[in-house]
Design a protein around this motif. Sequence first.
Motif, mmCIF file in Angstrom:
data_model
loop_
_atom_site.group_PDB
_atom_site.id
_atom_site.type_symbol
_atom_site.label_atom_id
_atom_site.label_comp_id
_atom_site.label_asym_id
_atom_site.label_seq_id
_atom_site.Cartn_x
_atom_site.Cartn_y
_atom_site.Cartn_z
ATOM 1 N N PRO A 215 0.825 -1.212 0.000
ATOM 2 C CA PRO A 215 0.000 0.000 0.000
ATOM 3 C C PRO A 215 0.860 1.264 0.000
ATOM 4 O O PRO A 215 1.862 1.352 0.719
ATOM 5 N N GLY A 216 0.478 2.211 -0.840
ATOM 6 C CA GLY A 216 1.175 3.487 -0.911
ATOM 7 C C GLY A 216 2.346 3.530 -1.869
ATOM 8 O O GLY A 216 2.917 4.606 -2.098
ATOM 9 N N GLU A 217 2.742 2.397 -2.458
ATOM 10 C CA GLU A 217 3.895 2.390 -3.369
ATOM 11 C C GLU A 217 3.514 2.931 -4.745
ATOM 12 O O GLU A 217 2.362 2.907 -5.159
ATOM 13 N N ARG A 218 4.551 3.398 -5.444
ATOM 14 C CA ARG A 218 4.442 3.792 -6.842
ATOM 15 C C ARG A 218 5.038 2.672 -7.690
ATOM 16 O O ARG A 218 6.206 2.314 -7.517
ATOM 17 N N VAL A 219 4.224 2.116 -8.607
ATOM 18 C CA VAL A 219 4.614 0.928 -9.359
ATOM 19 C C VAL A 219 4.405 1.174 -10.847
ATOM 20 O O VAL A 219 3.408 1.787 -11.264
ATOM 21 N N LEU A 220 5.339 0.676 -11.659
ATOM 22 C CA LEU A 220 5.287 0.796 -13.113
ATOM 23 C C LEU A 220 5.179 -0.590 -13.744
ATOM 24 O O LEU A 220 5.930 -1.497 -13.381
ATOM 25 N N ASP A 221 4.258 -0.750 -14.691
ATOM 26 C CA ASP A 221 4.147 -1.963 -15.497
ATOM 27 C C ASP A 221 4.549 -1.608 -16.923
ATOM 28 O O ASP A 221 3.830 -0.892 -17.625
ATOM 29 N N GLY B 262 4.997 -2.427 -20.665
ATOM 30 C CA GLY B 262 4.352 -3.371 -21.571
ATOM 31 C C GLY B 262 3.078 -3.902 -20.949
ATOM 32 O O GLY B 262 2.872 -5.114 -20.856
ATOM 33 N N SER B 263 2.207 -2.993 -20.533
ATOM 34 C CA SER B 263 1.064 -3.360 -19.695
ATOM 35 C C SER B 263 -0.080 -4.015 -20.453
ATOM 36 O O SER B 263 -1.011 -4.540 -19.836
ATOM 37 N N GLY B 264 -0.052 -4.001 -21.788
ATOM 38 C CA GLY B 264 -1.048 -4.719 -22.566
ATOM 39 C C GLY B 264 -2.464 -4.320 -22.209
ATOM 40 O O GLY B 264 -2.774 -3.135 -22.060
ATOM 41 N N PRO B 265 -3.374 -5.299 -22.050
ATOM 42 C CA PRO B 265 -4.776 -4.976 -21.775
ATOM 43 C C PRO B 265 -5.047 -4.538 -20.346
ATOM 44 O O PRO B 265 -6.187 -4.251 -19.996
ATOM 45 N N GLY B 266 -4.020 -4.509 -19.490
ATOM 46 C CA GLY B 266 -4.163 -3.887 -18.183
ATOM 47 C C GLY B 266 -4.561 -4.781 -17.031
ATOM 48 O O GLY B 266 -4.805 -4.295 -15.924
ATOM 49 N N PHE B 267 -4.592 -6.090 -17.229
ATOM 50 C CA PHE B 267 -4.999 -6.983 -16.144
ATOM 51 C C PHE B 267 -4.050 -6.889 -14.943
ATOM 52 O O PHE B 267 -4.490 -6.821 -13.793
ATOM 53 N N LEU B 268 -2.748 -6.896 -15.220
ATOM 54 C CA LEU B 268 -1.780 -6.798 -14.129
ATOM 55 C C LEU B 268 -1.826 -5.411 -13.491
ATOM 56 O O LEU B 268 -1.722 -5.284 -12.262
ATOM 57 N N VAL B 269 -2.001 -4.377 -14.294
ATOM 58 C CA VAL B 269 -2.119 -3.018 -13.761
ATOM 59 C C VAL B 269 -3.266 -2.931 -12.767
ATOM 60 O O VAL B 269 -3.140 -2.345 -11.680
ATOM 61 N N ALA B 270 -4.414 -3.503 -13.115
ATOM 62 C CA ALA B 270 -5.575 -3.454 -12.232
ATOM 63 C C ALA B 270 -5.288 -4.138 -10.905
ATOM 64 O O ALA B 270 -5.653 -3.630 -9.830
ATOM 65 N N SER B 271 -4.616 -5.275 -10.951
ATOM 66 C CA SER B 271 -4.277 -5.988 -9.712
ATOM 67 C C SER B 271 -3.262 -5.209 -8.884
ATOM 68 O O SER B 271 -3.356 -5.161 -7.651
ATOM 69 N N LEU B 272 -2.291 -4.596 -9.551
ATOM 70 C CA LEU B 272 -1.318 -3.769 -8.835
ATOM 71 C C LEU B 272 -2.001 -2.568 -8.187
ATOM 72 O O LEU B 272 -1.657 -2.179 -7.063
ATOM 73 N N GLY C 69 0.792 2.162 -16.183
ATOM 74 C CA GLY C 69 0.985 1.148 -17.206
ATOM 75 C C GLY C 69 1.505 1.831 -18.454
ATOM 76 O O GLY C 69 1.043 2.923 -18.803
ATOM 77 N N LEU C 70 2.460 1.205 -19.129
ATOM 78 C CA LEU C 70 3.056 1.792 -20.329
ATOM 79 C C LEU C 70 3.017 0.768 -21.449
ATOM 80 O O LEU C 70 3.445 -0.376 -21.271
ATOM 81 N N ASP C 71 2.515 1.169 -22.611
ATOM 82 C CA ASP C 71 2.499 0.270 -23.765
ATOM 83 C C ASP C 71 2.537 1.110 -25.031
ATOM 84 O O ASP C 71 2.050 2.251 -25.045
ATOM 85 N N ARG C 72 3.115 0.533 -26.096
ATOM 86 C CA ARG C 72 3.204 1.258 -27.367
ATOM 87 C C ARG C 72 2.005 0.984 -28.267
ATOM 88 O O ARG C 72 1.857 1.619 -29.317
ATOM 89 N N ASP D 207 -12.175 3.067 -13.123
ATOM 90 C CA ASP D 207 -12.706 3.339 -11.779
ATOM 91 C C ASP D 207 -11.620 3.460 -10.724
ATOM 92 O O ASP D 207 -11.919 3.523 -9.530
ATOM 93 N N ARG D 208 -10.356 3.511 -11.153
ATOM 94 C CA ARG D 208 -9.233 3.627 -10.226
ATOM 95 C C ARG D 208 -8.436 4.884 -10.595
ATOM 96 O O ARG D 208 -7.509 4.822 -11.395
ATOM 97 N N PRO D 209 -8.758 6.033 -10.016
ATOM 98 C CA PRO D 209 -8.122 7.293 -10.434
ATOM 99 C C PRO D 209 -6.635 7.379 -10.112
ATOM 100 O O PRO D 209 -5.963 8.294 -10.598
ATOM 101 N N TRP D 210 -6.109 6.466 -9.325
ATOM 102 C CA TRP D 210 -4.677 6.481 -9.020
ATOM 103 C C TRP D 210 -3.866 5.671 -10.046
ATOM 104 O O TRP D 210 -2.685 5.432 -9.859
ATOM 105 N N VAL D 211 -4.520 5.297 -11.146
ATOM 106 C CA VAL D 211 -3.868 4.543 -12.219
ATOM 107 C C VAL D 211 -3.834 5.395 -13.476
ATOM 108 O O VAL D 211 -4.804 6.089 -13.796
ATOM 109 N N ARG D 212 -2.699 5.317 -14.199
ATOM 110 C CA ARG D 212 -2.590 6.001 -15.487
ATOM 111 C C ARG D 212 -2.001 5.040 -16.510
ATOM 112 O O ARG D 212 -1.057 4.300 -16.205
#
Length: 260
Positions: A38-44, A46-56, A68-71, A85-90
């Motif tokens: 809790p409270g950490e800043r995390v980068l994914d 090659g985040s793709g469709p975002g499943f891992l981002v949502a869990s993080l 999450g970063l993807d080309r 629905d998660r405003p702390w995610v970009r």
Amino acid sequence: MSVLQFDERGTRHIVRLYSTPDVVRQRAEVLALLAARPGERVLDIGSGPGFLVASLADAVGAEGAVHGLDRSAPMNAVARDLVADRPWVRIDDGDAVELPYPDGDFDAAVSTQVYEYVADVPRALSELRRVLRPGGRALVLDTDWDSVVWHVVDRALHRRVMTAWEEHLVHPHLPAMLPGQLLRAGFRVTGRHLIPLFNPRLEENTFSALNIEMIARFVRGRQGLTDEDVEAWTADLRERGAEDAYLFSLNRYCFLAVAE
């Protein structure tokens, strides 16, 4: 060589693939190993469709932040819908070799099935180190396609298909080199883990069944493979499934490292 293009069609297939129980289990292991708090800043990366981002995002909570970063624009569109629905995610547009973040911006970063598609892996790992704070954690997971075991009768045809399939990425045997490359990029490797994907039967909602479709589309016309060759390869696998003689296994190699 022509690597896979994650356009809208490819994105739909990846969403199906990442929803299989095989990849869901892999994602759970990755989350446990990275252990975002809790409270950490995390980068994914090659985040793709975002499943891992949502869990993080659920792991770090609203006091934290996840990027999450993807080309791929189609991938990013799916991911943005998923985490709306998660405003702390970009979800950011960008490339692994030129990360659009300040030095030391993250406590942890993860990259799954990405660097094998990157031509300049040392530069990408240097960028990964740059955006992590000293002591920050990195988790890198990639596949070595020499590890695949797939029961077929026509072994010669299968070898041709798998040789053609290796053209879908830049580094089909990257994991063996990753520990040394992480070390040279300024990391200390703290963990080495194997995550197998194992399908003892041919079932529709599995990693290998969906990969049969993707491989068949990609390899046509490569390594001299005709439509008839590809159809014979897929028929061989499906016959093994009908006879309850099917077996597929593939290893994912996961490295944990700390930024020095």
